[in-house]
Design a protein around this motif. Structure first.
Motif, PDB file in Angstrom:
ATOM      1  N   GLU A 108      -4.063   3.927 -20.056  1.00  0.00           N
ATOM      2  CA  GLU A 108      -2.743   4.312 -20.563  1.00  0.00           C
ATOM      3  C   GLU A 108      -1.725   4.552 -19.449  1.00  0.00           C
ATOM      4  OE1 GLU A 108      -2.252   6.402 -24.112  1.00  0.00           O
ATOM      5  OE2 GLU A 108      -4.263   5.984 -24.875  1.00  0.00           O
ATOM      6  N   ILE A 109      -1.989   4.014 -18.264  1.00  0.00           N
ATOM      7  CA  ILE A 109      -0.995   3.962 -17.198  1.00  0.00           C
ATOM      8  C   ILE A 109      -0.442   2.541 -17.154  1.00  0.00           C
ATOM      9  CG2 ILE A 109      -0.628   4.077 -14.701  1.00  0.00           C
ATOM     10  CD1 ILE A 109      -2.750   6.226 -14.559  1.00  0.00           C
ATOM     11  N   PRO A 110       0.850   2.346 -17.355  1.00  0.00           N
ATOM     12  CA  PRO A 110       1.406   0.993 -17.303  1.00  0.00           C
ATOM     13  C   PRO A 110       1.339   0.425 -15.886  1.00  0.00           C
ATOM     14  CG  PRO A 110       2.896   2.498 -18.451  1.00  0.00           C
ATOM     15  CD  PRO A 110       1.864   3.337 -17.766  1.00  0.00           C
ATOM     16  N   PHE A 111       0.911  -0.818 -15.771  1.00  0.00           N
ATOM     17  CA  PHE A 111       0.839  -1.517 -14.498  1.00  0.00           C
ATOM     18  C   PHE A 111       1.795  -2.708 -14.526  1.00  0.00           C
ATOM     19  CE2 PHE A 111      -3.110   0.763 -14.348  1.00  0.00           C
ATOM     20  CZ  PHE A 111      -3.330   0.996 -12.996  1.00  0.00           C
ATOM     21  N   ARG A 112       2.394  -2.998 -13.398  1.00  0.00           N
ATOM     22  CA  ARG A 112       3.130  -4.253 -13.214  1.00  0.00           C
ATOM     23  C   ARG A 112       2.437  -4.985 -12.078  1.00  0.00           C
ATOM     24  NH1 ARG A 112       9.485  -5.483 -13.474  1.00  0.00           N
ATOM     25  NH2 ARG A 112       8.839  -5.465 -15.661  1.00  0.00           N
ATOM     26  N   VAL A 113       1.883  -6.157 -12.368  1.00  0.00           N
ATOM     27  CA  VAL A 113       1.067  -6.865 -11.385  1.00  0.00           C
ATOM     28  C   VAL A 113       1.538  -8.296 -11.216  1.00  0.00           C
ATOM     29  CG1 VAL A 113      -0.948  -5.413 -11.865  1.00  0.00           C
ATOM     30  CG2 VAL A 113      -0.672  -7.573 -13.079  1.00  0.00           C
ATOM     31  N   ARG A 114       1.345  -8.804 -10.013  1.00  0.00           N
ATOM     32  CA  ARG A 114       1.696 -10.182  -9.687  1.00  0.00           C
ATOM     33  C   ARG A 114       0.419 -11.001  -9.572  1.00  0.00           C
ATOM     34  NH1 ARG A 114       4.342  -9.012  -4.130  1.00  0.00           N
ATOM     35  NH2 ARG A 114       2.502  -7.656  -4.149  1.00  0.00           N
ATOM     36  N   GLY A 115       0.497 -12.220 -10.011  1.00  0.00           N
ATOM     37  CA  GLY A 115      -0.629 -13.130  -9.866  1.00  0.00           C
ATOM     38  C   GLY A 115      -0.566 -13.888  -8.555  1.00  0.00           C
ATOM     39  N   TYR A 116      -1.578 -14.704  -8.331  1.00  0.00           N
ATOM     40  CA  TYR A 116      -1.627 -15.545  -7.132  1.00  0.00           C
ATOM     41  C   TYR A 116      -0.530 -16.609  -7.215  1.00  0.00           C
ATOM     42  CZ  TYR A 116      -3.537 -18.728  -3.636  1.00  0.00           C
ATOM     43  OH  TYR A 116      -3.699 -19.533  -2.544  1.00  0.00           O
ATOM     44  N   PRO A 117       0.186 -16.950  -6.122  1.00  0.00           N
ATOM     45  CA  PRO A 117      -0.054 -16.569  -4.728  1.00  0.00           C
ATOM     46  C   PRO A 117       0.703 -15.329  -4.271  1.00  0.00           C
ATOM     47  CG  PRO A 117       1.564 -18.302  -4.790  1.00  0.00           C
ATOM     48  CD  PRO A 117       1.188 -18.035  -6.222  1.00  0.00           C
ATOM     49  N   ALA A 118       1.522 -14.728  -5.162  1.00  0.00           N
ATOM     50  CA  ALA A 118       2.271 -13.543  -4.738  1.00  0.00           C
ATOM     51  C   ALA A 118       1.337 -12.410  -4.325  1.00  0.00           C
ATOM     52  CB  ALA A 118       3.195 -13.085  -5.863  1.00  0.00           C
ATOM     53  N   SER A 119       0.206 -12.287  -5.021  1.00  0.00           N
ATOM     54  CA  SER A 119      -0.785 -11.266  -4.672  1.00  0.00           C
ATOM     55  C   SER A 119      -2.175 -11.806  -4.956  1.00  0.00           C
ATOM     56  CB  SER A 119      -0.548  -9.991  -5.484  1.00  0.00           C
ATOM     57  OG  SER A 119      -1.610  -9.072  -5.302  1.00  0.00           O
ATOM     58  N   ASN A 120      -3.105 -11.520  -4.072  1.00  0.00           N
ATOM     59  CA  ASN A 120      -4.497 -11.921  -4.274  1.00  0.00           C
ATOM     60  C   ASN A 120      -5.284 -10.900  -5.078  1.00  0.00           C
ATOM     61  OD1 ASN A 120      -4.431 -14.367  -2.828  1.00  0.00           O
ATOM     62  ND2 ASN A 120      -4.604 -13.266  -0.884  1.00  0.00           N
ATOM     63  N   LYS A 121      -4.755  -9.666  -5.212  1.00  0.00           N
ATOM     64  CA  LYS A 121      -5.553  -8.583  -5.766  1.00  0.00           C
ATOM     65  C   LYS A 121      -4.997  -7.947  -7.032  1.00  0.00           C
ATOM     66  CE  LYS A 121      -9.236  -8.069  -3.190  1.00  0.00           C
ATOM     67  NZ  LYS A 121     -10.568  -8.217  -3.806  1.00  0.00           N
ATOM     68  N   GLU A 122      -3.685  -7.835  -7.147  1.00  0.00           N
ATOM     69  CA  GLU A 122      -3.121  -6.983  -8.192  1.00  0.00           C
ATOM     70  C   GLU A 122      -3.611  -7.348  -9.588  1.00  0.00           C
ATOM     71  OE1 GLU A 122       1.118  -6.879  -7.884  1.00  0.00           O
ATOM     72  OE2 GLU A 122       1.091  -6.369  -5.747  1.00  0.00           O
TER      73      GLU A 122
END
Length: 254
Positions: A108-122
């Motif tokens: 229940e914590i909102p996340f904003r994540v980037r996919g590859y290639p912007a980020s390898n992990k998020e």
């Protein structure tokens, strides 16, 4: 109840939680991997030294109370030292998938994540949580699993994903998949297919498991939306009433 998948973001608690590394003996590079996984998120990372505790422990803290803890090795083996290709190819079996208690506790914590290639992990955090929910559905062998793929062809392009959904469907769980109609599953593929071209089909990523009332496995849901290319807003929850509301919205609106 929310009238769209985006509306459910208003229903999450968004608690203030912190990851605390206790008596870290591992190199800075390991600490940096954890930072990369949570870069830009609302979850802060602290470090402390405590003579009464073991080394390389990670605690999840809310309101000065430890609500979960894991070893740093758990984080390394489950998420920090792996990549999403393990899931796409099926190199990591479904029964090997787990998320350490301190990361599962970020519900229940909102996340904003980037996919590859912007980020390898998020994005890996959401991918792993998806597999955790799919594992619950497979182990239950009952209940309902609903999942979206944007493009249904991912179920043939990604061998690991296809294997997972064959396994869950064959377990006895009622499986429903959603996406743009760019692939027709073979007749024996054990899922119900829902296709469309509207926003939820093209831009949503959800994995929602609702067990039967008499089951001993808890419900879980992940919801993520791609409002910008390769940028996802997402959260997961284990709250039964919220999982049920999300499932009902998908079942009746898509």
């Amino acid at each position: 109840m929310a009238t769209s998948l985006r509306g459910f973001f208003d229903d999450v608690d968004n608690p203030n939680r912190t990851l605390v590394l206790i008596n870290r003996s591992s190199p800075d590079a390991i600490r940096n991997l954890l930072g990369t996984l949570l870069e830009g998120q609302s979850v802060s990372i602290d470090e402390i030294q405590r003579p009464d505790s073991d080394t390389d422990i990670v605690a999840l803290v809310e309101d000065s109370e430890v609500i979960a803890q894991s070893t740093l090795d758990d984080l390394l083996n489950s998420i920090l030292m792996i990549n999403s290709d393990l899931y796409k190819t099926g190199s990591r079996e479904l029964d090997e998938v787990s998320l350490p208690a301190v990361l599962e506790g970020l519900d229940e914590i909102p996340f904003r994540v980037r996919g590859y290639p912007a980020s390898n992990k998020e994005k890996l955090l959401l991918i792993t949580m998806s597999r955790v929910i799919e594992r619950r559905a497979a182990e239950s062998g009952s209940g309902t699993l609903r999942a979206s793929f944007q493009r249904l062809s991912r179920l043939t392009d990604e061998q690991g994903t296809r294997d997972v959904y064959e396994a869950v469907g064959n377990s006895g769980t009622d499986v429903h998949v959603y996406g743009v109609d760019d692939w027709t599953p073979p007749e024996a593929f054990p899922v119900a297919v829902h296709t469309g071209d509207s926003y939820p089909y093209r831009r949503s990523w959800f994995v929602v498991f609702t067990p039967p009332d008499e089951g001993n496995i808890d419900p879980a849901a992940l919801v993520a939306l791609e409002d910008e290319p390769n940028l996802w807003d997402g959260f997961w929850t284990f709250r039964p009433e919220l999982v049920d509301q999300i499932e009902q919205h998908i079942a009746t609106s898509l």
